[in-house]
Write a protein that holds these residues in place. Structure first.
Motif, PDB file in Angstrom:
ATOM      1  N   ILE A 178       2.419   2.275 -41.513  1.00 39.55           N
ATOM      2  CA  ILE A 178       1.351   1.281 -41.582  1.00 39.55           C
ATOM      3  C   ILE A 178       1.487   0.522 -42.894  1.00 39.55           C
ATOM      4  O   ILE A 178       1.944   1.077 -43.909  1.00 39.55           O
ATOM      5  N   ALA A 179       1.123  -0.778 -42.870  1.00 46.63           N
ATOM      6  CA  ALA A 179       1.129  -1.604 -44.081  1.00 46.63           C
ATOM      7  C   ALA A 179      -0.028  -2.583 -43.998  1.00 46.63           C
ATOM      8  O   ALA A 179      -0.338  -3.102 -42.913  1.00 46.63           O
ATOM      9  N   VAL A 180      -0.664  -2.830 -45.144  1.00 46.47           N
ATOM     10  CA  VAL A 180      -1.826  -3.708 -45.210  1.00 46.47           C
ATOM     11  C   VAL A 180      -1.443  -4.964 -45.986  1.00 46.47           C
ATOM     12  O   VAL A 180      -0.761  -4.889 -47.021  1.00 46.47           O
ATOM     13  N   HIS A 181      -1.875  -6.113 -45.454  1.00 49.72           N
ATOM     14  CA  HIS A 181      -1.598  -7.390 -46.099  1.00 49.72           C
ATOM     15  C   HIS A 181      -2.327  -7.457 -47.449  1.00 49.72           C
ATOM     16  O   HIS A 181      -3.371  -6.818 -47.649  1.00 49.72           O
ATOM     17  N   SER A 182      -1.740  -8.224 -48.353  1.00 47.73           N
ATOM     18  CA  SER A 182      -2.341  -8.330 -49.688  1.00 47.73           C
ATOM     19  C   SER A 182      -3.737  -8.949 -49.637  1.00 47.73           C
ATOM     20  O   SER A 182      -4.573  -8.694 -50.502  1.00 47.73           O
ATOM     21  N   GLY A 183      -4.024  -9.751 -48.611  1.00 45.23           N
ATOM     22  CA  GLY A 183      -5.362 -10.307 -48.453  1.00 45.23           C
ATOM     23  C   GLY A 183      -6.345  -9.293 -47.894  1.00 45.23           C
ATOM     24  O   GLY A 183      -7.553  -9.456 -48.045  1.00 45.23           O
ATOM     25  N   GLY A 184      -5.850  -8.280 -47.202  1.00 43.14           N
ATOM     26  CA  GLY A 184      -6.690  -7.214 -46.680  1.00 43.14           C
ATOM     27  C   GLY A 184      -7.215  -7.434 -45.284  1.00 43.14           C
ATOM     28  O   GLY A 184      -7.877  -6.545 -44.731  1.00 43.14           O
ATOM     29  N   ASP A 185      -6.969  -8.588 -44.652  1.00 45.80           N
ATOM     30  CA  ASP A 185      -7.507  -8.868 -43.321  1.00 45.80           C
ATOM     31  C   ASP A 185      -6.484  -8.676 -42.206  1.00 45.80           C
ATOM     32  O   ASP A 185      -6.814  -8.923 -41.035  1.00 45.80           O
ATOM     33  N   HIS A 186      -5.286  -8.263 -42.548  1.00 49.22           N
ATOM     34  CA  HIS A 186      -4.229  -8.108 -41.539  1.00 49.22           C
ATOM     35  C   HIS A 186      -3.491  -6.800 -41.787  1.00 49.22           C
ATOM     36  O   HIS A 186      -3.252  -6.413 -42.935  1.00 49.22           O
ATOM     37  N   VAL A 187      -3.121  -6.152 -40.686  1.00 44.03           N
ATOM     38  CA  VAL A 187      -2.451  -4.853 -40.738  1.00 44.03           C
ATOM     39  C   VAL A 187      -1.294  -4.889 -39.745  1.00 44.03           C
ATOM     40  O   VAL A 187      -1.419  -5.438 -38.638  1.00 44.03           O
ATOM     41  N   ILE A 188      -0.174  -4.298 -40.138  1.00 44.82           N
ATOM     42  CA  ILE A 188       0.950  -4.118 -39.207  1.00 44.82           C
ATOM     43  C   ILE A 188       1.230  -2.632 -39.080  1.00 44.82           C
ATOM     44  O   ILE A 188       1.100  -1.864 -40.053  1.00 44.82           O
ATOM     45  N   CYS A 189       1.610  -2.243 -37.850  1.00 40.33           N
ATOM     46  CA  CYS A 189       1.921  -0.846 -37.546  1.00 40.33           C
ATOM     47  C   CYS A 189       3.268  -0.800 -36.838  1.00 40.33           C
ATOM     48  O   CYS A 189       3.512  -1.571 -35.894  1.00 40.33           O
ATOM     49  N   GLY A 190       4.098   0.109 -37.302  1.00 40.90           N
ATOM     50  CA  GLY A 190       5.354   0.378 -36.601  1.00 40.90           C
ATOM     51  C   GLY A 190       5.225   1.656 -35.800  1.00 40.90           C
ATOM     52  O   GLY A 190       4.509   2.584 -36.186  1.00 40.90           O
ATOM     53  N   SER A 191       5.938   1.730 -34.658  1.00 39.84           N
ATOM     54  CA  SER A 191       5.838   2.898 -33.787  1.00 39.84           C
ATOM     55  C   SER A 191       7.230   3.333 -33.355  1.00 39.84           C
ATOM     56  O   SER A 191       8.200   2.567 -33.423  1.00 39.84           O
ATOM     57  N   TYR A 192       7.272   4.575 -32.894  1.00 35.01           N
ATOM     58  CA  TYR A 192       8.552   5.135 -32.462  1.00 35.01           C
ATOM     59  C   TYR A 192       9.002   4.594 -31.103  1.00 35.01           C
ATOM     60  O   TYR A 192      10.124   4.897 -30.687  1.00 35.01           O
ATOM     61  N   ASP A 193       8.161   3.843 -30.389  1.00 33.34           N
ATOM     62  CA  ASP A 193       8.581   3.242 -29.119  1.00 33.34           C
ATOM     63  C   ASP A 193       9.012   1.785 -29.308  1.00 33.34           C
ATOM     64  O   ASP A 193       8.792   0.934 -28.433  1.00 33.34           O
ATOM     65  N   CYS A 194       9.620   1.503 -30.456  1.00 32.51           N
ATOM     66  CA  CYS A 194      10.327   0.244 -30.746  1.00 32.51           C
ATOM     67  C   CYS A 194       9.388  -0.958 -30.855  1.00 32.51           C
ATOM     68  O   CYS A 194       9.829  -2.098 -30.686  1.00 32.51           O
ATOM     69  N   ARG A 195       8.105  -0.748 -31.138  1.00 38.95           N
ATOM     70  CA  ARG A 195       7.164  -1.860 -31.179  1.00 38.95           C
ATOM     71  C   ARG A 195       6.607  -2.034 -32.591  1.00 38.95           C
ATOM     72  O   ARG A 195       6.499  -1.071 -33.356  1.00 38.95           O
ATOM     73  N   LEU A 196       6.254  -3.286 -32.883  1.00 37.47           N
ATOM     74  CA  LEU A 196       5.564  -3.615 -34.119  1.00 37.47           C
ATOM     75  C   LEU A 196       4.309  -4.387 -33.740  1.00 37.47           C
ATOM     76  O   LEU A 196       4.380  -5.406 -33.036  1.00 37.47           O
ATOM     77  N   SER A 197       3.141  -3.885 -34.184  1.00 37.80           N
ATOM     78  CA  SER A 197       1.856  -4.485 -33.811  1.00 37.80           C
ATOM     79  C   SER A 197       1.233  -5.158 -35.030  1.00 37.80           C
ATOM     80  O   SER A 197       1.155  -4.555 -36.108  1.00 37.80           O
ATOM     81  N   TRP A 198       0.822  -6.398 -34.822  1.00 34.71           N
ATOM     82  CA  TRP A 198       0.121  -7.152 -35.866  1.00 34.71           C
ATOM     83  C   TRP A 198      -1.354  -7.217 -35.477  1.00 34.71           C
ATOM     84  O   TRP A 198      -1.710  -7.686 -34.405  1.00 34.71           O
ATOM     85  N   PHE A 199      -2.218  -6.734 -36.386  1.00 36.68           N
ATOM     86  CA  PHE A 199      -3.659  -6.739 -36.149  1.00 36.68           C
ATOM     87  C   PHE A 199      -4.317  -7.774 -37.056  1.00 36.68           C
ATOM     88  O   PHE A 199      -4.017  -7.836 -38.250  1.00 36.68           O
ATOM     89  N   ASP A 200      -5.186  -8.565 -36.458  1.00 31.85           N
ATOM     90  CA  ASP A 200      -6.061  -9.453 -37.212  1.00 31.85           C
ATOM     91  C   ASP A 200      -7.450  -8.813 -37.177  1.00 31.85           C
ATOM     92  O   ASP A 200      -8.104  -8.772 -36.129  1.00 31.85           O
ATOM     93  N   LEU A 201      -7.887  -8.296 -38.335  1.00 33.88           N
ATOM     94  CA  LEU A 201      -9.128  -7.523 -38.370  1.00 33.88           C
ATOM     95  C   LEU A 201     -10.342  -8.383 -38.042  1.00 33.88           C
ATOM     96  O   LEU A 201     -11.349  -7.869 -37.545  1.00 33.88           O
ATOM     97  N   ASP A 202     -10.268  -9.659 -38.290  1.00 32.07           N
ATOM     98  CA  ASP A 202     -11.394 -10.536 -37.978  1.00 32.07           C
ATOM     99  C   ASP A 202     -11.408 -10.978 -36.518  1.00 32.07           C
ATOM    100  O   ASP A 202     -12.412 -11.531 -36.055  1.00 32.07           O
ATOM    101  N   LEU A 203     -10.306 -10.749 -35.831  1.00 33.53           N
ATOM    102  CA  LEU A 203     -10.175 -11.262 -34.468  1.00 33.53           C
ATOM    103  C   LEU A 203     -10.534 -10.210 -33.431  1.00 33.53           C
ATOM    104  O   LEU A 203     -11.432 -10.407 -32.613  1.00 33.53           O
ATOM    105  N   SER A 204      -9.848  -9.072 -33.464  1.00 31.35           N
ATOM    106  CA  SER A 204     -10.057  -8.076 -32.421  1.00 31.35           C
ATOM    107  C   SER A 204      -9.537  -6.737 -32.903  1.00 31.35           C
ATOM    108  O   SER A 204      -8.809  -6.642 -33.903  1.00 31.35           O
TER     109      SER A 204
END
Length: 747
Positions: free
Chosen positions: A627-653
């Motif tokens: 897991i890694a958190v953006h320097s602004g704090g409103d976005h997060v990315i997660c890596g997984s063992y099933d070859c996916r990378l997920s980008w989260f917008d905390l203000d969106l959903s």
């Protein structure tokens, strides 16, 4: 008068002569009959006499029964014949003389004509003339009690022979007659007929199953009467009957009778018994009915895909699994497998066993057809180029790392973790060889090596620029190192933080986490503090201010999975009484007092001040790795063992804004850049993918995510590729560590 008297006398004389002739004939016939009664039958002599007297007599006079007829009938016939002779005698006398003269003339002329030309009817035969018995096609047994067998063409009786042949006569004739084998008995005429050579050949051909005509060709080419060619004239041009235009009166009468019977109640319709309660019905019976087929939204069931080469009992070698492919197939989830079975090779079809998953596959298909709704997809003619999002060109998104600049070599095992100092001058790495190495970034020179006596799972440089501390996770302990790689002021502030005394008073975690200072050899290696945990530590991470430190110990059976340590007070606390799931990674919010906890399938965000969970992010992946958190704090990315990378917008959903599937193998690590709009992901496929991710201040505008570069250089070792990735704090550079015991810098 005299002349008339002469005529009368001549007529009387003629009448007297006729009477004398009649009496002479009667006497001669009576004498012949008396002689016939005294003498026995002599057929040959009688036949000779009759042939001499009259050549035109029929064969009936040769029969035995001619002498058995009544004498009265013969005399009557003779009298009738005599009467006719008297009437025609005058004419015969005159014609005889003329016939004698003419016959003499014709004999001479006939001999000349026979020499010149034969009669054309001598050799002509006819079926009607050959038939001597005219009784027709009737059973001949009807004549067994009569002396004759039928009638000839003149209407005279055809008499039976004198006596039938017995077996002795038949045998003698068989031995003496050379033509016996081709002699046939004719029942109608009671005569024996000798077949000719042509007739024998005809019989032989018919017995062999051939055609009677020798010249008939049974293999003649057929004449195509009805062909594909359209003819001008019709085959038959017979006009239609009149009855085809007029309603049938018979059918009308029958229908009227049936209508009357139905009205009177004589004919009753059959009763339809309602057996719907105890009757079973076919669920798919109406699938192929014309009613559903005509329905606008009817969707037939999809067909089962045809078997391919891999399902053969003797598949080609390229379809057979290698050991690596088979091991990968066994590790995969059944829903992710490309094939539901492993291709096998058999020497013959007889040795192929029954498919063990046959019933299961059929049941699954029935469930799919029954439970899964089918939907018609309305195809729209869209230009494929319009579907591709209009992304900016990578050249416009520079700077980002593109080439490999330096390789840091020195470790002998897997380099699991790396971290960069806040100034960007130094780099720390931990390896499975039990060492922690400090590198100079610009020269790739190893400044110091610290042996910690175990495999290093994680290293983290303190992000506070006024401190120079490194946290190292080794087995079940967290070591705090103070490398002398800074100016005096930074070293003094670090020393001041480490020498603060521990607060008195027992805490709840005093029995589980033990703080201790090092001495001797460990102190000489700049190891200042040692935090002992109850279980193996997998990750350590710093708060942005540098005073707090979090450690992760994944364990299902215990609630002690996350600890937060305060360095200035030397105390530890477990923020969670109960952990929901296996904790994989944690991270501090860069600005706010939030704490991110990533389990296998979700990311929970806790407010450390209010001590409550504020949000739960659904990663839609099976196993989160980092897991890694953006320097602004409103976005997060997660890596997984099933070859996916997920980008989260905390203000969106709470669900991923974007899912990236660029890697072919498990994603091991993800990282954000502190200053540039860049983020990176490292995978076991040996590649590091750099993406451009611009975050806008306008909340209505979504982030811009563009993959810009794939960096390769690490060698895959033991199915492991790149294990960790981190950015330089000030430059658009990225560091990566891999299973090949190297660290690489891409600039």
């Amino acid at each position: 008068m005299e002349a008339s008297r002469g005529n009368v006398q001549s007529a009387e004389q003629r009448a007297g002569m006729k009477k004398t002739k009649k009496t002479d004939k009667k006497r001669s016939k009576q004498d012949e009959e008396a002689e016939e009664e005294d003498q026995p039958f002599d057929l040959n002599s009688k036949a000779m006499e009759e042939d001499e007297d009259d050549d035109d007599l029929s064969d009936s006079e040769d029969s035995v029964y001619s002498g058995l007829e009544d004498s009265g009938s013969d005399s009557e016939k003779e009298e009738e014949d005599g009467g006719s002779d008297d009437a025609n005698e005058d004419e015969q006398d005159q014609s005889e003389q003329s016939l004698v003269k003419e016959s003499k003339k014709k004999e001479g002329a006939g001999e000349e004509k026979e020499m010149k030309k034969e009669d054309e009817y001598d050799h002509d035969t006819s079926d009607e003339e050959d038939i001597r018995n005219t009784v027709g096609n009737i059973p001949m047994e009807w004549y067994k009690d009569f002396p004759h067998v039928g009638y000839n063409l003149d209407g005279k009786k055809i008499y039976k022979p004198i006596r039938n042949k017995d077996e002795l006569d038949d045998f003698l004739e068989k031995m003496e007659n050379p033509d016996y084998w081709k002699t046939v008995h004719d029942k109608k005429t009671s005569s024996d007929i000798v077949l000719s050579d042509e007739q024998i050949e005809l019989v032989n051909r018919l017995q062999r199953g051939q055609f009677g005509d020798v010249n008939f060709n049974e293999y003649e080419p057929t004449v195509e009467f009805f062909s594909k060619d359209v003819l001008i004239h019709p085959v038959t041009n017979r006009p239609a009957d009149k009855r085809s235009f007029i309603p049938s009166l018979i059918e009308k009468e029958k229908v009227s009778k049936l209508v009357h019977a139905i009205k009177m109640g004589w004919i009753k319709p059959r009763r339809v018994e309602d057996d719907s309660r105890g009757r079973f019905y076919d669920l798919w019976a109406s699938e192929s009915s014309s009613i559903l087929a005509k329905h606008k939204m009817h969707l037939p069931a999809p067909k089962i895909p045809l078997p391919g080469h891999e399902e053969s009992y003797n598949p080609p070698p390229e379809y057979m699994f290698t050991d690596e492919e088979k091991a990968l197939w066994e590790q995969q989830d059944p829903s992710d497998r490309r094939l539901p079975f492993v291709p096998k090779k058999y020497p013959s079809l007889r040795q192929v066993p029954a498919f063990s998953q046959f019933i299961h596959e059929r049941f699954e298909r029935c469930l799919d057809l029954y439970l899964c709704p089918r939907q018609r997809k309305m195809r729209v003619n869209v230009n494929p180029e319009d579907l591709i999002p209009k992304l900016p060109k990578p050249k416009d998104l520079q700077p980002f790392p593109t080439t490999q600049s330096l390789v840091y070599r020195g470790h002998s095992g897997l380099v699991r973790s790396i971290s960069v100092s806040p100034s960007g001058q130094w780099l720390v790495s931990g390896s499975d060889d039990g060492s922690v190495r400090l590198w100079e970034v610009c020269s790739s020179r190893c400044m110091k090596t610290v042996q910690v006596g175990g495999a290093v799972k994680s290293v983290a440089w303190n992000p506070n620029p006024s401190l120079c501390l490194v946290a190292v996770a080794v087995d079940s302990a967290v070591l705090i190192l103070s490398p002398a790689l800074a100016d005096k002021q930074v070293l003094l502030s670090s020393e001041r933080l480490l020498t603060t005394q521990q607060e008195e008073g027992p805490s709840e975690e005093s029995q589980t986490v033990v703080w201790s200072e090092t001495d001797g050899e460990e102190l000489n290696q700049d190891i200042r503090l040692k935090i002992q945990h109850p279980k193996a530590v997998h990750q350590v991470t710093w708060h942005s201010k540098g005073d707090y430190l979090a450690s992760v110990m994944p364990d299902h059976s215990s609630h002690l999975q996350v600890f937060i340590h305060q360095l200035s007070r030397r105390r530890s606390q477990n923020p969670f009484r109960r952990n929901k799931g296996l904790v994989q990674a944690v991270s501090f919010h860069p600005i706010r007092p939030y704490f991110f906890v990533a389990t296998q399938r979700s990311v929970r965000i806790y407010n450390l001040v209010k001590q409550e969970m504020t949000k739960k992010l659904q990663a839609n992946s099976k196993w989160i790795s980092s897991i890694a958190v953006h320097s602004g704090g409103d976005h997060v990315i997660c890596g997984s063992y099933d070859c996916r990378l997920s980008w989260f917008d905390l203000d969106l959903s709470t669900k991923p804004y974007k899912m990236l599937r660029h890697h072919k193998k498990a994603v091991r690590s993800v990282a954000y850049h502190r200053g540039y709009p860049l983020f990176a992901s490292a995978s076991d496929d040996g590649s590091v993918i750099i993406c451009h991710g611009t975050v806008y201040n306008d909340l209505l505008q979504n982030p811009l995510i563009v993959p810009v570069k794939v960096l390769r250089g690490h060698v895959i070792t033991h199915d492991l590729g790149v294990l960790d990735v981190t950015f330089h704090p000030t430059q658009p550079w990225v560091f990566s560590s891999g299973a090949d015991a190297t660290i690489r810098l891409f600039t």
